[in-house]
Design an enzyme around this catalytic site. Structure first.
Site, PDB file in Angstrom:
ATOM      1  N   ASN A  37       0.822  -1.209   0.000  1.00 50.12           N
ATOM      2  CA  ASN A  37       0.000   0.000   0.000  1.00 50.12           C
ATOM      3  C   ASN A  37       0.866   1.273   0.000  1.00 50.12           C
ATOM      4  O   ASN A  37       1.663   1.474   0.907  1.00 50.12           O
ATOM      5  CB  ASN A  37      -0.895  -0.011   1.252  1.00 50.12           C
ATOM      6  N   HIS A 122     -13.576  -4.782  12.030  1.00 52.19           N
ATOM      7  CA  HIS A 122     -13.154  -3.441  12.480  1.00 52.19           C
ATOM      8  C   HIS A 122     -14.375  -2.618  12.875  1.00 52.19           C
ATOM      9  O   HIS A 122     -15.164  -2.215  12.020  1.00 52.19           O
ATOM     10  CB  HIS A 122     -12.436  -2.715  11.329  1.00 52.19           C
ATOM     11  N   ARG A 147     -12.578  -5.355  16.691  1.00 50.91           N
ATOM     12  CA  ARG A 147     -11.539  -4.363  16.985  1.00 50.91           C
ATOM     13  C   ARG A 147     -12.220  -3.030  17.237  1.00 50.91           C
ATOM     14  O   ARG A 147     -13.131  -2.645  16.498  1.00 50.91           O
ATOM     15  CB  ARG A 147     -10.575  -4.243  15.794  1.00 50.91           C
ATOM     16  N   TYR A 159      -5.803   7.448  12.701  1.00 54.27           N
ATOM     17  CA  TYR A 159      -5.867   6.103  12.139  1.00 54.27           C
ATOM     18  C   TYR A 159      -7.070   5.352  12.699  1.00 54.27           C
ATOM     19  O   TYR A 159      -7.365   5.433  13.893  1.00 54.27           O
ATOM     20  CB  TYR A 159      -4.602   5.305  12.494  1.00 54.27           C
ATOM     21  N   ASP A 217      -5.846  -1.526  18.199  1.00 50.34           N
ATOM     22  CA  ASP A 217      -4.605  -1.349  17.455  1.00 50.34           C
ATOM     23  C   ASP A 217      -3.937  -0.034  17.854  1.00 50.34           C
ATOM     24  O   ASP A 217      -4.471   1.045  17.601  1.00 50.34           O
ATOM     25  CB  ASP A 217      -4.939  -1.326  15.943  1.00 50.34           C
ATOM     26  N   HIS A 219      -1.143   0.894  16.709  1.00 52.11           N
ATOM     27  CA  HIS A 219      -0.578   1.365  15.427  1.00 52.11           C
ATOM     28  C   HIS A 219       0.773   2.053  15.578  1.00 52.11           C
ATOM     29  O   HIS A 219       1.023   3.106  14.980  1.00 52.11           O
ATOM     30  CB  HIS A 219      -1.588   2.294  14.743  1.00 52.11           C
ATOM     31  N   GLU A 243      -2.564  -4.305  19.851  1.00 52.70           N
ATOM     32  CA  GLU A 243      -1.749  -4.518  18.651  1.00 52.70           C
ATOM     33  C   GLU A 243      -0.789  -3.359  18.411  1.00 52.70           C
ATOM     34  O   GLU A 243      -1.137  -2.200  18.628  1.00 52.70           O
ATOM     35  CB  GLU A 243      -2.697  -4.646  17.471  1.00 52.70           C
ATOM     36  N   GLU A 269       2.698  -6.684  11.593  1.00 49.76           N
ATOM     37  CA  GLU A 269       2.161  -6.487  10.243  1.00 49.76           C
ATOM     38  C   GLU A 269       3.123  -5.729   9.341  1.00 49.76           C
ATOM     39  O   GLU A 269       3.039  -5.833   8.129  1.00 49.76           O
ATOM     40  CB  GLU A 269       0.814  -5.773  10.286  1.00 49.76           C
ATOM     41  N   ARG A 290       1.525 -11.097  13.835  1.00 42.46           N
ATOM     42  CA  ARG A 290       0.637 -10.320  12.953  1.00 42.46           C
ATOM     43  C   ARG A 290       1.099 -10.327  11.497  1.00 42.46           C
ATOM     44  O   ARG A 290       0.551  -9.599  10.685  1.00 42.46           O
ATOM     45  CB  ARG A 290       0.594  -8.860  13.432  1.00 42.46           C
ATOM     46  N   HIS A 319      -2.424 -10.329   9.532  1.00 43.07           N
ATOM     47  CA  HIS A 319      -2.922  -9.042   9.056  1.00 43.07           C
ATOM     48  C   HIS A 319      -3.854  -9.289   7.865  1.00 43.07           C
ATOM     49  O   HIS A 319      -3.507 -10.024   6.947  1.00 43.07           O
ATOM     50  CB  HIS A 319      -1.709  -8.218   8.609  1.00 43.07           C
ATOM     51  N   ASP A 323      -5.904  -3.753   1.907  1.00 45.76           N
ATOM     52  CA  ASP A 323      -4.771  -3.507   1.007  1.00 45.76           C
ATOM     53  C   ASP A 323      -3.898  -4.737   0.862  1.00 45.76           C
ATOM     54  O   ASP A 323      -2.762  -4.666   0.394  1.00 45.76           O
ATOM     55  CB  ASP A 323      -3.946  -2.288   1.458  1.00 45.76           C
ATOM     56  N   GLU A 346      -7.801 -11.280  11.004  1.00 45.35           N
ATOM     57  CA  GLU A 346      -8.393  -9.971  10.691  1.00 45.35           C
ATOM     58  C   GLU A 346      -9.085 -10.106   9.345  1.00 45.35           C
ATOM     59  O   GLU A 346      -8.515 -10.633   8.396  1.00 45.35           O
ATOM     60  CB  GLU A 346      -7.288  -8.915  10.608  1.00 45.35           C
ATOM     61  N   TRP A 410       1.909   6.930  12.193  1.00 41.91           N
ATOM     62  CA  TRP A 410       0.464   7.072  11.951  1.00 41.91           C
ATOM     63  C   TRP A 410      -0.242   5.819  12.378  1.00 41.91           C
ATOM     64  O   TRP A 410       0.225   4.711  12.083  1.00 41.91           O
ATOM     65  CB  TRP A 410       0.244   7.293  10.453  1.00 41.91           C
TER      66      TRP A 410
HETATM   67  O1  LIG Z   1      -4.292  -3.754  11.671  1.00 34.76           O
HETATM   68  N1  LIG Z   1      -4.428  -3.217  10.577  1.00 34.76           N
HETATM   69  C1  LIG Z   1      -3.770  -2.152  10.211  1.00 34.76           C
HETATM   70  O2  LIG Z   1      -2.955  -1.627  10.960  1.00 34.76           O
HETATM   71  C2  LIG Z   1      -4.029  -1.626   8.828  1.00 34.76           C
HETATM   72  O3  LIG Z   1      -5.151  -0.805   8.907  1.00 34.76           O
HETATM   73  C3  LIG Z   1      -2.844  -0.871   8.249  1.00 34.76           C
HETATM   74  O4  LIG Z   1      -2.841   0.446   8.724  1.00 34.76           O
HETATM   75  C4  LIG Z   1      -2.968  -0.851   6.725  1.00 34.76           C
HETATM   76  O5  LIG Z   1      -2.997  -2.177   6.250  1.00 34.76           O
HETATM   77  C5  LIG Z   1      -1.778  -0.120   6.118  1.00 34.76           C
HETATM   78  O6  LIG Z   1      -1.907  -0.123   4.704  1.00 34.76           O
HETATM   79 CO   LIG Z   2      -2.584  -2.925  12.671  1.00 32.40          CO
END
Ligand SMILES: O=NC(=O)[C@@H](O)[C@H](O)[C@H](O)CO
Ligand SMILES: [Co+2]
Length: 410
Positions: A37, A122, A147, A159, A217, A219, A243, A269, A290, A319, A323, A346, A410
């Site tokens: 992605n 999600h 999630r 995010y 998450d 992130h 996560e 991931e 992940r 993951h 994407d 997921e 992010w």
């Molecule tokens: O757990 N899932 C994630 O963290 C995703 O939403 C990632 O941000 C995207 O796959 C990045 O392209």
């Molecule tokens: Co994630």
């Protein structure tokens, strides 16, 4: 059998996907996902300009030798672009081997270890009412775990929450990649996030009870001590996992988090080789792996890392964003079905346009993803005419800046 052609197909139904198609002299073809992605064309070039020509004439049955050849003969190693390209070759060769044997790939990996794959969806919302509706939608869709991501007071766009300008109630069920020539800047404030999140999980537990498995998450946005603080503050809400609580390039950072909290941890991931997990697994610093087949070098290394993780009672949590193409998603479902140490998958449903390009044979019912035992190989086909109707469009993931302008994860 010999490989006679290897073609890269870039298509953008709703979002960009990179697919490798390998053809053999016996009429069999195999598909592999090479989608990264925001950097799709780098992988398309790595394949189209460097790897595809190396495949011609090779025996497609020699998956491990091909993988090791591609990994070692380039001299330069690892990284998301290289490993997504190698992943696509690996997946396509497993697809061909399954088709040649008349068996789904999971049968070649040891056969099914369960009926199907439990999933999580999600749920997201800018506020609690939106979030609760989103949880209910996920449960209605059949997910048995959810999630939870919400907005943070004072932050405009973060995010896991559908872009603010989208209509209210818009679900985060489609991974962003903002189309255009520059990534979108979003804002972040860890302190506001840490102060807000426990109250959200308290509200979700009050609304949905103590049993529903809840995930969150982080992130990559926290320092280890901030991740430790969050893990500890969420313990009363009994998460299934937290996560990417902190960037794990420094795998030892998780030692500090582990000392302070029993909240289960999931990471990986953004990893692309087993070495990224080595300390995390050996010191049991995580509970779930992940990785995704597409970003981790394919089916072969994903099975290897899970066999290593099994020695430490660590399970899978692959993951599964939109994407990763349906090809990559199917590939890791075959691994998930075969391994004993399966945890959860997921599962973000692809759009109608994406399903126009990729025809899938997996199904989702009773909270489980089921693979078709009569579909050989990966059980996926690609409609090249449909793919041609959706040309590539440059798109980037967003990024964060703090209030003082500092770039942040992010
Ligand atoms: O757990 N899932 C994630 O963290 C995703 O939403 C990632 O941000 C995207 O796959 C990045 O392209
Ligand atoms: Co994630």
């Amino acid at each position: 059998m010999k490989i006679i052609a290897a073609e890269v197909i870039v298509s953008s139904p709703s979002r960009n996907f990179v697919t490798l198609k390998i053809s053999t002299d016996e009429g069999l073809t195999g598909l592999g996902d090479a989608t990264l992605n925001g950097r799709e064309l780098a992988v398309a070039s790595y394949l189209g300009d460097h790897l595809c020509q190396l495949l011609i004439g090779r025996d497609p049955h020699r998956i491990e030798d091909t993988w090791q050849f591609l990994y070692r003969s380039s001299y330069w190693r690892r990284g998301p672009v290289t490993m997504a390209a190698i992943a696509a070759v690996d997946m396509a060769l497993w697809d061909i081997k399954g088709k040649a044997a008349g068996l789904p790939v999971y049968q070649l990996l040891g056969g099914a270890s369960r009926t199907g794959l439990r999933t999580y969806g999600h749920a997201s919302g800018r506020d609690l009412p939106e979030l609760f509706d989103s949880v209910r939608e996920n449960l209605a869709e059949g997910h048995t775990s959810v999630r939870i991501q919400t907005a943070v007071p004072g932050l405009k766009a973060i995010y896991g929450i559908a872009a603010q300008e989208q209509s209210s109630g818009e679900r985060y069920d489609y991974e962003p990649a903002g189309r255009g020539a520059h990534p979108v800047e979003e804002d972040w404030d860890t302190r506001a996030y840490l102060n807000h999140l426990p109250s959200v999980f308290e509200a979700v537990r009050n609304e949905f009870g103590p049993d529903l498995p809840l995930l969150h998450d982080g992130h990559h946005r926290m320092t280890p001590i901030q991740a430790a603080k969050l893990g500890k503050s969420l313990e009363p809400y009994d998460l299934f996992w937290l996560e990417d609580c902190t960037p794990a390039e420094n795998q030892e950072a998780l030692r500090l988090v582990r000392q302070h909290t029993t909240t289960p941890l999931a990471i990986g991931e953004v990893f692309n080789t087993v070495w990224d997990f080595q300390t995390l697994i050996r010191e049991q610093l995580i509970d779930y792996v992940r990785a995704a087949s597409t970003h981790f070098g394919g089916i072969s290394p994903l099975k290897k890392v899970m066999d290593y993780a099994a020695q430490y009672q660590i399970k899978s949590g692959f993951h599964g964003p939109t994407d990763i193409s349906p090809v990559g998603f199917a590939a890791q479902c075959h691994v998930g079905l075969a391994i004993h140490n399966y945890g959860i998958q997921e599962y973000m449903l692809h759009s109608a346009q994406t399903n126009e390009v990729f025809q899938q044979s997996l199904s989702f019912s009773g909270g489980l993803i089921r693979l078709d035992p009569s579909a050989p190989g990966l059980g996926i086909s690609l409609d090249e005419d449909a793919a041609a109707r959706y040309p590539y469009q440059q798109a980037y993931l967003p990024y964060n800046r703090l209030a003082d302008g500092t770039v942040h994860d992010w």
